[in-house]
Write a protein that holds these residues in place. Structure first.
Motif, mmCIF file in Angstrom:
data_model
loop_
_atom_site.group_PDB
_atom_site.id
_atom_site.type_symbol
_atom_site.label_atom_id
_atom_site.label_comp_id
_atom_site.label_asym_id
_atom_site.label_seq_id
_atom_site.Cartn_x
_atom_site.Cartn_y
_atom_site.Cartn_z
ATOM 1 N N SER A 1 4.430 18.107 -9.638
ATOM 2 C CA SER A 1 4.733 17.512 -10.947
ATOM 3 C C SER A 1 5.998 16.672 -10.896
ATOM 4 C CB SER A 1 4.857 18.608 -12.010
ATOM 5 O OG SER A 1 5.984 19.441 -11.764
ATOM 6 N N VAL A 2 6.989 17.095 -10.089
ATOM 7 C CA VAL A 2 8.224 16.317 -9.940
ATOM 8 C C VAL A 2 7.923 14.972 -9.284
ATOM 9 C CG1 VAL A 2 10.395 16.192 -8.645
ATOM 10 C CG2 VAL A 2 9.839 18.242 -9.973
ATOM 11 N N VAL A 3 7.117 14.971 -8.234
ATOM 12 C CA VAL A 3 6.804 13.720 -7.540
ATOM 13 C C VAL A 3 5.944 12.812 -8.415
ATOM 14 C CG1 VAL A 3 5.578 12.719 -5.561
ATOM 15 C CG2 VAL A 3 7.118 14.666 -5.234
ATOM 16 N N GLU A 4 5.015 13.382 -9.161
ATOM 17 C CA GLU A 4 4.212 12.577 -10.092
ATOM 18 C C GLU A 4 5.121 11.875 -11.106
ATOM 19 O OE1 GLU A 4 1.465 15.289 -11.805
ATOM 20 O OE2 GLU A 4 0.171 15.383 -10.027
ATOM 21 N N ALA A 5 6.086 12.610 -11.631
ATOM 22 C CA ALA A 5 7.020 12.028 -12.592
ATOM 23 C C ALA A 5 7.899 10.970 -11.919
ATOM 24 C CB ALA A 5 7.891 13.123 -13.207
ATOM 25 N N PHE B 1 2.094 9.198 -2.312
ATOM 26 C CA PHE B 1 2.382 10.507 -2.902
ATOM 27 C C PHE B 1 2.720 11.512 -1.810
ATOM 28 C CE2 PHE B 1 1.342 14.657 -4.647
ATOM 29 C CZ PHE B 1 1.926 14.605 -5.896
ATOM 30 N N GLU B 2 1.936 11.522 -0.729
ATOM 31 C CA GLU B 2 2.192 12.446 0.374
ATOM 32 C C GLU B 2 3.537 12.153 1.025
ATOM 33 O OE1 GLU B 2 0.459 15.127 1.208
ATOM 34 O OE2 GLU B 2 -0.828 14.720 -0.508
ATOM 35 N N SER B 3 3.862 10.881 1.148
ATOM 36 C CA SER B 3 5.145 10.495 1.743
ATOM 37 C C SER B 3 6.314 10.987 0.899
ATOM 38 C CB SER B 3 5.203 8.973 1.886
ATOM 39 O OG SER B 3 6.466 8.550 2.345
ATOM 40 N N ASP B 4 6.192 10.873 -0.423
ATOM 41 C CA ASP B 4 7.268 11.327 -1.312
ATOM 42 C C ASP B 4 7.408 12.850 -1.282
ATOM 43 O OD1 ASP B 4 7.908 8.783 -2.032
ATOM 44 O OD2 ASP B 4 6.905 8.825 -3.978
ATOM 45 N N SER C 1 4.968 0.685 2.721
ATOM 46 C CA SER C 1 4.400 0.480 4.049
ATOM 47 C C SER C 1 2.951 0.010 3.890
ATOM 48 C CB SER C 1 4.441 1.771 4.863
ATOM 49 O OG SER C 1 3.567 2.734 4.293
ATOM 50 N N ARG C 2 2.358 -0.451 4.983
ATOM 51 C CA ARG C 2 0.972 -0.916 4.925
ATOM 52 C C ARG C 2 0.042 0.223 4.499
ATOM 53 N NH1 ARG C 2 -1.175 -4.157 10.024
ATOM 54 N NH2 ARG C 2 0.580 -5.439 9.297
ATOM 55 N N ALA C 3 0.271 1.415 5.035
ATOM 56 C CA ALA C 3 -0.580 2.562 4.689
ATOM 57 C C ALA C 3 -0.425 2.926 3.216
ATOM 58 C CB ALA C 3 -0.235 3.756 5.568
ATOM 59 N N GLU C 4 0.825 2.870 2.708
ATOM 60 C CA GLU C 4 1.071 3.208 1.307
ATOM 61 C C GLU C 4 0.476 2.172 0.367
ATOM 62 O OE1 GLU C 4 5.318 5.572 2.044
ATOM 63 O OE2 GLU C 4 5.283 3.468 1.435
#
Length: 289
Positions: A67-71, A107-110, A96-99
């Motif tokens: 929820s923190v990363v979504e916000a 989201f996974e990176s964050d 990045s190109r993948a992002e």
């Protein structure tokens, strides 16, 4: 709303009737009764995550972190839109190109960054700026760090001359909280000093680095929030105030160094320097070496 403001401010709509309709739309959507608002606060989980970090706890992925990363991702979009409206040009998050190809990858990176570094980060790509504007929300230090990086000029020999090249770009009325981080070759650790100290005594640069030559600078403006850091509204308010302030105070004045273009040598273009031996007896033309 941001797109409408940019189109109106930059006079991009040539048809006058369409321009008037757009202005009316903007007037409607900007009115408080329309209910259009930017992102205003982090979720309740934010305070608990911050308290856990301050207590020395280890972050693990769970619903609170999600929820923190979504916000955070909502806030990064809002920061881009705020700067876009203030600058009159589109500001986008540097990905990045993948992002770029997969929102899930960002989201996974964050999430990984939050777990491993206990920080949330974004790089904002401002058109024609010297570098991306880096924003780091550091949960351990309870601070916001706004910064931009420039390479040291290659035509300056001494560290002091390289530093003075940077200092001349930054207005003297820049925020006194600004710092300069110096980067050195190889694995040598960076050094950091207040901007005001370096202005008073540029010789302090590299005083413990021997003959090493500085290779780059980060101009940093920290915002220390202390106990206010974990407040769900305060962190958003401080972000949306400090990021534009840093860009106005420092970022918009920075320029990357570029080598000067090559100059013609008079010895190469003067007819008097052409040797008679280079004239072909058969064609009467000048042969190239």
């Amino acid at each position: 709303m941001t797109i409408a403001r940019l189109l109106t401010a930059n006079h991009d709509i040539e048809d006058q009737e369409q321009a008037n309709i757009l202005k009316e739309f903007l007037r409607f959507i900007s009115h408080p009764s329309a209910g259009v608002e930017g992102f205003s606060q982090m979720p309740k989980a934010w305070s608990g995550v911050c308290a856990l970090v301050q207590a020395g706890g280890k972050l693990v992925r769970n619903d609170n972190l999600n929820s923190v990363v979504e916000a955070w991702q909502q806030e990064t979009k809002d920061l881009s839109l705020i700067l876009s409206r203030q600058l009159g040009t589109f500001v986008r998050e540097k990905l990045s190109r993948a992002e770029s190809s997969s929102p899930g990858a960002k989201f996974e990176s964050d999430i990984k960054e939050l777990v491993s570094m206990q920080a949330l980060c974004i790089n904002l790509d401002v058109p024609d700026a010297a570098a991306p504007l880096s924003v780091i929300v550091d949960l351990r230090r309870r601070s916001i760090l706004n910064s931009m990086y420039v390479k040291a000029p290659g035509d300056k020999v001494s560290n002091k001359a390289r530093l003075n090249w940077l200092l001349r770009q930054i207005p003297k009325q820049a925020d006194p909280k600004a710092h300069v981080r110096m980067y050195w070759p190889g694995s040598s650790p960076s050094t950091q000093l207040p901007l005001s100290d370096l202005r008073e005594n540029p010789d302090r640069i590299g005083e413990d680095k021997g003959k090493m030559t500085v290779v780059g600078f980060d101009v940093i403006m920290p915002v220390d929030l202390g106990n206010r850091f974990g407040q769900t509204r305060t962190i958003i308010q401080e972000l949306e105030t400090s990021v534009p302030h840093f860009y106005e105070s420092v970022g918009q004045h920075l320029r990357q160094w570029a080598p000067p273009p090559p100059k013609l040598s008079q010895e190469r273009v003067s007819p008097e320097t052409v040797s008679p031996n280079t004239i072909s007896e058969n064609t009467g033309s000048i042969e190239s070496d």
